[in-house]
Design an enzyme around this catalytic site. Structure first.
Site, mmCIF file in Angstrom:
data_model
loop_
_atom_site.group_PDB
_atom_site.id
_atom_site.type_symbol
_atom_site.label_atom_id
_atom_site.label_comp_id
_atom_site.label_asym_id
_atom_site.label_seq_id
_atom_site.Cartn_x
_atom_site.Cartn_y
_atom_site.Cartn_z
ATOM 1 N N TYR A 98 0.657 -1.127 0.083
ATOM 2 C CA TYR A 98 -0.149 0.073 0.038
ATOM 3 C C TYR A 98 0.810 1.366 0.035
ATOM 4 C CZ TYR A 98 -4.326 -2.796 0.577
ATOM 5 O OH TYR A 98 -5.452 -3.598 0.258
ATOM 6 N N GLU A 140 -7.971 -7.914 5.223
ATOM 7 C CA GLU A 140 -6.942 -8.958 4.827
ATOM 8 C C GLU A 140 -6.145 -9.638 5.754
ATOM 9 O OE1 GLU A 140 -6.634 -6.015 1.013
ATOM 10 O OE2 GLU A 140 -4.909 -6.236 2.111
#
Length: 394
Positions: A98, A140
């Protein structure tokens, strides 16, 4: 939750950013792949990149998330985030990635917005990004933990499976039965879930695609039914063509654990169920039919399917057999050249049904509208998109 200052800035700039976001995501991917070409070769779907669907899906998800944050009464982004999290987990996405996305996305945002990208605007949208990223990494993380996996570890993400059988369903669809090559049991899955399959192509790229599990959840082997993608308006499916051309019994494949949030709810055994699919969208429905048979479902089960012809209808015989094993199984089928055409006018819909849809987005949009018009509650209509979720891009 956004800070009050950022919420005001995002609300004021949302129309401008929404208008530019497709251009931003296009530039983002070009910057990302220039800096990290391995991501294009080994992680992202090159077909979706070439067609632009991945770019539009990313743009849609960002706009939808921001809108939900600053618009009272807006639809919750939870369903969208869940679908994205399952897809990311099936690819083995790690939290550190990310940061990479952030670097190139905000460089693209600044370049496209130009002078409009003031420090205040960038800071507000930075807050939006990290709220979304943190929600996804948390979801996740839970998915990895449930499966005993560590994020960012390819040796855990990809397990080697052996193909035990190949069945030609139609001229362009084949079922591959697979089992773990290490002899350990296959992981359990819920009807409707998918696995990621990674193959090495002729140019050395390792491309990944998701395929729904089409067999019974309790079987010791798994089954995936793959359609050879050949669309005039999009690049040919690299992985589906590879599987059809090269994979036979004895071949080995790198396969992820099962993921996906389009699964049968734990409703009462007499709850009416509607399973609607178009084309190869029949694959998760097949697993759902297996599960309903195995648990002795007593309520009505409506299996609705549309295809171009009986010859292109994959898993047709299996569907018919499973419906005969249900207490109240009913089939409705449309064969038409109109892609995804399904008219519910003559279909009797029981009260209190729960619906599961799988197929092209236009098909599901139209069918959902018909169900809503017939009085089916929105929260009882669930869907699965094969590929990027373009539902959000409109």
């Amino acid at each position: 939750m956004l800070s009050q200052k950022s919420a005001e800035t995002v609300r004021a700039t949302l129309p401008v950013v929404a208008e530019a976001i497709d251009t931003v995501t296009d530039l983002f991917y070009r910057r990302l792949f220039a800096a990290h070409p391995e991501l294009e070769r080994h992680l992202f779907n090159r077909g979706n990149q070439a067609s632009g669907t991945q770019r539009r899906a990313l743009a849609g998800s960002i706009a939808a998330f921001a809108t939900a944050l600053v618009t009272p009464g807006a639809q919750s982004p939870d369903g969208m985030l869940s679908r994205i999290a399952h897809k990311h987990a099936s690819l083995g996405i790690a939290p550190g990635q990310y940061e990479i996305v952030h670097t190139h996305l905000f460089a693209a945002l600044g370049e496209v917005l130009g002078e409009a990208a003031t420090d205040e605007v960038v800071a507000a949208w930075d807050e939006v990004y990290w709220l979304m990223a943190q929600a996804l990494t948390a979801a996740e993380g839970e998915l990895y933990a449930e499966r005993g996996l560590t994020p960012g570890t390819p040796e855990e993400t990809w397990r080697t499976w052996e193909v035990t059988e190949r069945v030609e369903e139609t001229a362009d669809a084949a079922t591959f039965r697979i089992r773990p090559a290490d002899g350990r049991p296959a992981p359990g899955f819920r009807a409707g879930q998918y696995v990621s399959v990674r193959v090495e192509l002729a140019d050395g790229a390792r491309q990944i695609r998701q395929y729904s599990l089409s067999g019974a959840p309790g079987d010791p082997e798994h089954a995936i039914t793959v359609k050879r993608e050949q669309r005039p308006d999009a690049p040919a499916g690299e992985v589906s063509h590879h599987l059809h051309s090269h994979v036979r019994p004895g071949s080995r494949l790198a396969v992820s654990a099962p993921f996906g949030d389009l699964v049968l709810h734990d409703d009462a055994p007499d709850t009416p169920v509607l399973l609607a699919s178009a084309g190869i969208g029949c694959t998760p429905v097949q697993a759902m039919l297996h599960h309903l048979v195995d648990r002795g479902h007593q309520g009505p089960v409506l299996s609705l399917h549309t295809d171009r012809s009986p010859g292109t209808h994959a898993l047709r015989a299996g569907r018919e057999l499973l419906l005969t094993k249900l207490a109240d199984g009913r089939a409705h089928t449309w064969y038409t050249e109109r892609d995804g055409h399904m008219d519910l006018a003559d279909v009797d819909l029981p009260e209190g049904l729960r619906a599961y849809l799988c197929g092209p987005v236009p098909f599901m949009r139209t069918l959902r509208d018909q169900l809503l018009e017939r009085g089916v509650a929105a929260e009882r209509i669930h869907y699965e998109v094969f590929g990027p979720d373009l539902w959000l891009a409109h």
